[in-house]
Design an enzyme around this catalytic site. Sequence first.
Site, short mmCIF file in Angstrom:
data_model
loop_
_atom_site.label_atom_id
_atom_site.label_comp_id
_atom_site.label_asym_id
_atom_site.label_seq_id
_atom_site.Cartn_x
_atom_site.Cartn_y
_atom_site.Cartn_z
N GLU A 163 -41.94 -48.85 -28.45
CA GLU A 163 -41.86 -48.62 -27.00
C GLU A 163 -43.26 -48.47 -26.41
O GLU A 163 -43.60 -49.08 -25.41
CB GLU A 163 -41.07 -47.33 -26.72
CG GLU A 163 -39.58 -47.40 -27.02
CD GLU A 163 -39.26 -46.97 -28.44
OE1 GLU A 163 -40.14 -47.04 -29.34
OE2 GLU A 163 -38.09 -46.57 -28.66
N GLU A 184 -34.62 -32.66 -33.47
CA GLU A 184 -35.33 -33.55 -34.41
C GLU A 184 -35.84 -32.73 -35.60
O GLU A 184 -35.99 -33.25 -36.70
CB GLU A 184 -36.50 -34.28 -33.71
CG GLU A 184 -36.94 -35.52 -34.46
CD GLU A 184 -37.98 -36.35 -33.72
OE1 GLU A 184 -39.15 -35.95 -33.68
OE2 GLU A 184 -37.62 -37.43 -33.19
N HIS A 196 -23.82 -25.35 -10.13
CA HIS A 196 -22.95 -26.16 -9.28
C HIS A 196 -22.52 -27.43 -10.00
O HIS A 196 -22.13 -28.41 -9.36
CB HIS A 196 -23.66 -26.48 -7.96
CG HIS A 196 -23.98 -25.22 -7.21
ND1 HIS A 196 -23.09 -24.61 -6.36
CD2 HIS A 196 -25.07 -24.42 -7.25
CE1 HIS A 196 -23.63 -23.51 -5.87
NE2 HIS A 196 -24.83 -23.36 -6.41
N LYS A 218 -34.53 -48.01 -35.80
CA LYS A 218 -35.74 -48.81 -35.57
C LYS A 218 -35.66 -50.11 -36.38
O LYS A 218 -35.98 -51.20 -35.88
CB LYS A 218 -37.00 -48.04 -36.00
CG LYS A 218 -37.35 -46.84 -35.14
CD LYS A 218 -38.65 -46.21 -35.64
CE LYS A 218 -38.96 -44.89 -34.96
NZ LYS A 218 -40.11 -44.19 -35.53
O1 F6P Z 1 -39.12 -41.82 -33.51
C1 F6P Z 1 -39.39 -40.44 -33.55
C2 F6P Z 1 -40.85 -40.17 -33.41
O2 F6P Z 1 -41.49 -40.44 -34.60
C3 F6P Z 1 -41.10 -38.74 -32.95
O3 F6P Z 1 -41.09 -37.84 -34.00
C4 F6P Z 1 -42.40 -38.88 -32.28
O4 F6P Z 1 -42.68 -37.78 -31.47
C5 F6P Z 1 -42.20 -40.16 -31.52
O5 F6P Z 1 -41.44 -40.96 -32.39
C6 F6P Z 1 -43.44 -40.88 -31.08
O6 F6P Z 1 -44.23 -41.22 -32.16
P1 F6P Z 1 -45.73 -41.68 -31.95
O7 F6P Z 1 -46.47 -40.55 -31.33
O8 F6P Z 1 -46.24 -42.03 -33.32
O9 F6P Z 1 -45.72 -42.89 -31.04
#
Ligand code: F6P
Length: 514
Positions: free
Chosen positions: A207, A344, A375, A484
């Site tokens: 992401e 987590e 509410h 993932k």
């Molecule tokens: O997918 C979970 C995770 O590994 C979390 O533990 C972490 O905070 C997040 O993804 C983001 O990871 P990164 O900081 O390596 O992008």
Amino acid sequence: MTRMRCDRTPAWRALQTLYASSGAGLDLRRLFSQDPSRFEAFSQTAPHLFADLSKNLIDPEIERQLFVLARQCGVEEHRDAMFRGDVINTTEQRAVKHFLLRSPLPAGGVTDDPDLRAVHQTLDAMLVYAEGIRADSGITDVVNIGIGGSDLGPQMAVLALDAFATTGKRMHFVSNVDGHELAATLRAIKPRNTLFLIASKTFTTIETMTNAQSAKRWFEAGGGTDIARHFCALTSNVAAAHAFGITTTFGFWDWVGGRYSLWSAIGLPIAIAIGSQGFREFLAGAHAMDGHFRSAPLESNLPVRLGLLDVWYRNFLGFTSRSVAPYHSAMRRWPAYLQQLEMESNGKRVDTQGEALPFDTAPVLWGEPGTNGQHAYFQMLHQGTDVVPVEFLAVKKSQGALPGHHELLLANVLAQAQALMVGQADAGGQRDFPGNRPSTFLLLEELTPTSLGALIALQEHRVFVSGSVWGIDSFDQWGVELGKVLAKDIEPRLHSGDTSGLDGSTAGLLRRLK
Ligand code: F6P
């Protein structure tokens, strides 16, 4: 270090007996009328906050037995092992030292600990950088691109400390790979006035990498050339940030878990928002809570009391969730932040050896700021069939200037906790409230960098305590991996339409989505 599994301890059996004899039938109203000192016995101060646990379904005998449980499970030794820097995240073979990020240097400023030295070198450099950005009128917008721990903590704290943000800079947080989010932010900013913080411990999270690539393309397409000025990476993988083309970086270490990382370089948005002095106060608040957790006897150790209450509720009373109700609109991301921290960390079904556990672990956490929740779903909290413990958070001194609002807010938080406990009998049918519904009340004098730091560290340690009793590794997160891997397999199929080897439902949905 081998610790005894909680359900095999004598204390666990004693708690089962207590549950059967008195615990299942506890009535808060009766407990208060029988014991005029109940409020004093079940409330306490801890650094920078006050906590009232007296409206919880617990009595002195049960709490005493919970302390025995903690001792028999080796919670104190486990805590000491963390603070010693032992490898307690055994499935990833890592130490767990986020507490070091808020440890001051010893008097004289010299330490033999190379990690503490590195922490302060990075902290000093990052705070100089933060002050530079604050003073730079050419930068009007700061966009943090990160997800999970690289988003939730900084975002929560920046919002919470809005009253201390003196820079006039607009802070944006982009986490979702859904392009709508980044696109909306990009519409509101200009390349020449924007600083992008690419926050990712691993610098591989899909992401964040996707959003960072798109942000860089947008920056260059808009005529931007000075990547060193407009992009900064916060990461433990500095090499990957360099490969991405970012030269301005602040690092941290593998012994900082993602959800425990807002004290590290990941906290840069907070430092930009509230300044270096404010950030140091934030760290100091957390450090004060570390001292409390390390040295207070279990009986007056707030993270221990809260963590053990969580165990009592989950494993003996069978409660499946906890609702978090911050009565402060600036704390609106508090529930989301706590969800990652608790779920987590402790949402695990095997112990540190990989053996399946026969008892329940992390509850579901959920909530919204008060009074909004009242509410919406408070109906269910008062009259639903499930009992959901509520954790209220209130702030005595308001930073708002509008007359009358704060008194109303405080009256409501007190009234909700009271109504949950006292209930209302004999009003008839729909108007009856069973009462005896438990809640914890956390109270800050004022929401400041210091008190927020202490409050967050309290929650970190409370999650440590319940995870320690349960014997799980609270510092790994293997449960996020499978999705993932599967997403990587599915993405090309959305182009090719190949459904071979997929289950019927995934194949059917993929055909509709192609
Ligand atoms: O997918 C979970 C995770 O590994 C979390 O533990 C972490 O905070 C997040 O993804 C983001 O990871 P990164 O900081 O390596 O992008």
